[in-house]
Scaffold this active site. Structure first.
Site, PDB file in Angstrom:
ATOM      1  N   ASP A  74       0.770  -1.064   0.041  1.00  0.00           N
ATOM      2  CA  ASP A  74       0.153   0.015   0.056  1.00  0.00           C
ATOM      3  C   ASP A  74       0.857   1.091  -0.029  1.00  0.00           C
ATOM      4  O   ASP A  74       0.495   2.169  -0.766  1.00  0.00           O
ATOM      5  CB  ASP A  74      -1.009  -0.123   1.238  1.00  0.00           C
ATOM      6  N   CYS A 115       0.652  -8.379   4.810  1.00  0.00           N
ATOM      7  CA  CYS A 115       0.191  -6.793   4.856  1.00  0.00           C
ATOM      8  C   CYS A 115      -1.400  -6.571   4.731  1.00  0.00           C
ATOM      9  O   CYS A 115      -1.959  -7.388   4.597  1.00  0.00           O
ATOM     10  CB  CYS A 115       1.081  -6.115   3.686  1.00  0.00           C
ATOM     11  N   LYS A 117      -4.471  -5.753   2.879  1.00  0.00           N
ATOM     12  CA  LYS A 117      -5.388  -6.351   2.182  1.00  0.00           C
ATOM     13  C   LYS A 117      -5.340  -8.189   2.110  1.00  0.00           C
ATOM     14  O   LYS A 117      -5.860  -8.651   1.821  1.00  0.00           O
ATOM     15  CB  LYS A 117      -5.794  -6.111   0.896  1.00  0.00           C
ATOM     16  N   CYS A 188       5.069  -2.474   8.279  1.00  0.00           N
ATOM     17  CA  CYS A 188       5.709  -0.916   8.726  1.00  0.00           C
ATOM     18  C   CYS A 188       5.305  -0.825  10.307  1.00  0.00           C
ATOM     19  O   CYS A 188       4.476  -1.454  10.823  1.00  0.00           O
ATOM     20  CB  CYS A 188       4.724   0.170   7.997  1.00  0.00           C
ATOM     21  N   GLU A 436      -6.924   4.753  -0.276  1.00  0.00           N
ATOM     22  CA  GLU A 436      -6.445   5.341   0.958  1.00  0.00           C
ATOM     23  C   GLU A 436      -5.812   6.598   0.951  1.00  0.00           C
ATOM     24  O   GLU A 436      -5.202   7.033  -0.126  1.00  0.00           O
ATOM     25  CB  GLU A 436      -5.282   4.371   1.591  1.00  0.00           C
ATOM     26  N   SER A 462      -5.252   5.229   5.396  1.00  0.00           N
ATOM     27  CA  SER A 462      -4.259   4.248   6.184  1.00  0.00           C
ATOM     28  C   SER A 462      -4.312   4.162   7.405  1.00  0.00           C
ATOM     29  O   SER A 462      -4.627   5.119   7.961  1.00  0.00           O
ATOM     30  CB  SER A 462      -2.679   4.858   5.449  1.00  0.00           C
TER      31      SER A 462
END
Length: 548
Positions: A74, A115, A117, A188, A436, A462
């Site tokens: 993303d 991650c 999705k 992240c 997002e 996000s």
């Protein structure tokens, strides 16, 4: 179904062509769905984890077959047309899990994921197939380091764009941040969507204890991967399927943990979609009802100070559940232990990272659901990331029909204090794909406007967004929702404690404006996104694909 009886001679011949020894043919066949790719930091370390899952399956008495699934980062897809594909990819991933597992009639499943999705998509597919399943989330990234300061992707690179535009940081500082913010493999570092979904997967019982927070680069993660492979064979032998674990109780447990952690608002899309695949209904009302009684006990990035590595060293999700035990229901998990057993055995190592429920950061949970004449079906905000002075706000609308137009105005210095930025035609149908809005929200934050400018959208945010940013406005503009009637200069009132969001128009005035509204042409008219736009439901329903 693929290896027993005279009718399966050709099937067995094809299986032997893969190299499987005859001695292994009677063992449970385990599918291992892996989303390894070279382009997503959260996935680049999966090759090692695949090896340990494989070792675990063999040690447990099964035989593994690996198959690949796609992934989208993303962060890399953010801020351009690539983000249109992110949420829709969830449906493709679910379809692929269903397709491969049903076509080959495998006995069990390990989902190696990480991650935004990809994790919910895999869970949705697993619930459709409903064979014994264990999820291995590949783990969070270490924090970055620069001159003694810890760094994260969102707070130190996305927000750097706005800071640079305002002259607060130099070219050299930007380059240093680019090189240092993301030091290697892992999702992240904050409580963004990837890590939120990992935590909720563990909370609902589909991952082994500590899987969500164990770092991607750690030996502990490899041990969890091994044990997950071994454990899935046990689940096959005992017939423990996802439908026995993902229940109304476990989903509400996941929501409570989400609210306590101040998790991503994207869970308001993913948990209802997962519930739908389990044959259950989960509404936005559940999030708000539970938020009013769930304390926010972990001050995580982006709105707070702590990283996923801090949460892990403080005791991980088992310690969070220990603190929240009075609000949780007991149920089985893939580990073979019940939630309360896991919680009781946990220890809270740092009471600043995981505060006692009696001494929370906020009395209410991280997410609030707002309704009003601009969002009759609801809108969502991460209230734990909004400063107290902005929880009630009134301002003049500045309306944009796409993220790009809004971003141009923000970067051009056109957005002043007292404004409510409205970004519409970015919902599931209108986007299409419900992009997002991290680039605009981060630019606003980087320019120091988080305490004087609000943003509302029928798109989404996000998990890294902070400030008074309200998404999922439903019904969306493309469906003729009230957000389509907003004009520049209209007064929009936001009352997060009161759970209200309204435009200063009467119902008749809104109706009159919508009477003259014409649905714009779809932004995409061919390919997957066109088919997605025609079939996807409202964000209020989790943006699931409508069947029939």
């Amino acid at each position: 179904m693929i290896k027993k009886g005279i009718e399966r001679v050709p099937h067995r011949a094809l299986l032997y062509a893969t190299g499987i020894p005859k001695s292994e043919m009677d063992k449970p066949f385990i599918g291992v769905a892996t989303s390894f790719t070279d382009i997503i930091p959260g996935h680049i370390g999966m090759r090692d984890l695949e090896r340990f899952i494989e070792k675990g399956v063999h040690s447990g008495g099964g035989y593994p077959f690996f198959f690949g699934l796609p992934g989208i980062c993303d962060g890399i897809a953010m801020g351009h047309s690539g983000m249109q594909y992110s949420l829709p990819s969830r449906e493709l991933i679910a379809d692929m899990v269903e397709t491969v597992m049903q076509a080959h009639k495998l006995d069990g499943l390990v989902l190696l994921t990480n991650c935004d999705k990809i994790t919910p998509g895999m869970l949705m597919g697993a619930l459709r197939v409903n064979v014994p399943t264990v999820v291995v989330t590949a783990g969070p990234m270490l924090s970055g380091r620069l001159r003694g300061k810890r760094l994260s992707l969102v707070n130190d690179t996305f927000e750097a764009v706005g800071k640079y535009k305002k002259g607060l940081i130099s070219d050299r500082e930007v380059e240093e941040l680019e090189l240092c913010a993301c030091p290697g493999a892992g999702s992240c570092q904050g409580m963004y969507t990837a890590n939120t979904m990992a935590c909720l997967t563990e909370a609902m019982g589909m991952s082994l204890p500590y899987c969500a927070t164990a770092l991607a680069v750690s030996a502990e993660k490899k041990r969890i991967a091994f044990e997950s492979g071994r454990r899935v064979v046990e689940l096959v032998k005992k017939g423990v399927t996802p439908s026995k674990i993902v229940t109304g109780k476990s989903l509400e447990n996941a929501i409570v943990v989400d609210l306590a952690l101040g998790g991503s608002t994207n869970t308001c899309l993913h948990l209802p979609a997962i519930a739908h695949e389990a044959g259950l209904e989960l509404t936005l009302e559940s999030f708000d009802r539970l938020s009013r009684k769930t304390p926010h006990i972990a001050d995580m990035l982006p709105g707070g100070a702590h990283y996923l590595e801090d949460l892990h060293w403080a005791g991980g999700i088992p310690a969070v559940m220990k603190d929240l035990k009075k609000l949780l229901a007991d149920h089985i998990t893939v580990s073979g232990r019940k939630v309360f057993d896991i919680a009781e055995a946990a220890e809270i190592m740092d009471e600043e990272v995981i505060r006692p429920a009696e001494r929370p950061y906020h009395k209410e949970g991280g997410i609030a659901v707002l309704t009003g004449n601009i969002a009759p079906w609801g809108a969502v905000v991460k209230q734990s990331a909004v400063s107290p002075k902005m929880r009630r706000f009134k301002g003049k609308a500045r309306v944009f029909d796409s993220e790009e137009k809004a971003m141009k105005a923000i970067m051009g210095g056109e957005i002043k204090p007292g404004v409510v930025v409205v970004i519409r035609y970015e919902g599931p149908k209108g986007g299409p794909g419900m992009r997002e809005m991290l680039s605009p929200t981060s630019a606003i934050a980087g320019m120091g406007l988080s305490d004087s400018v609000a943003l509302i959208t029928d798109g989404r945010f996000s998990g890294g967004t902070r400030g008074p940013c309200i998404g999922h406005v439903s019904p969306e503009a493309m469906e003729g929702g009230a957000i389509a009637a907003v004009k520049d200069g209209d007064i929009i009132s936001i009352d997060i404690p009161g759970r209200k969001i309204n435009i200063g128009l009467t119902d008749k005035e809104i109706e009159a404006r919508l009477a003259g509204w014409k649905r714009p042409k779809p932004k995409v008219s061919k390919g997957w996104l066109a088919r997605y736009s025609a079939s996807v439901s409202s964000a209020a329903k989790g943006a699931i694909m409508e069947e029939g």
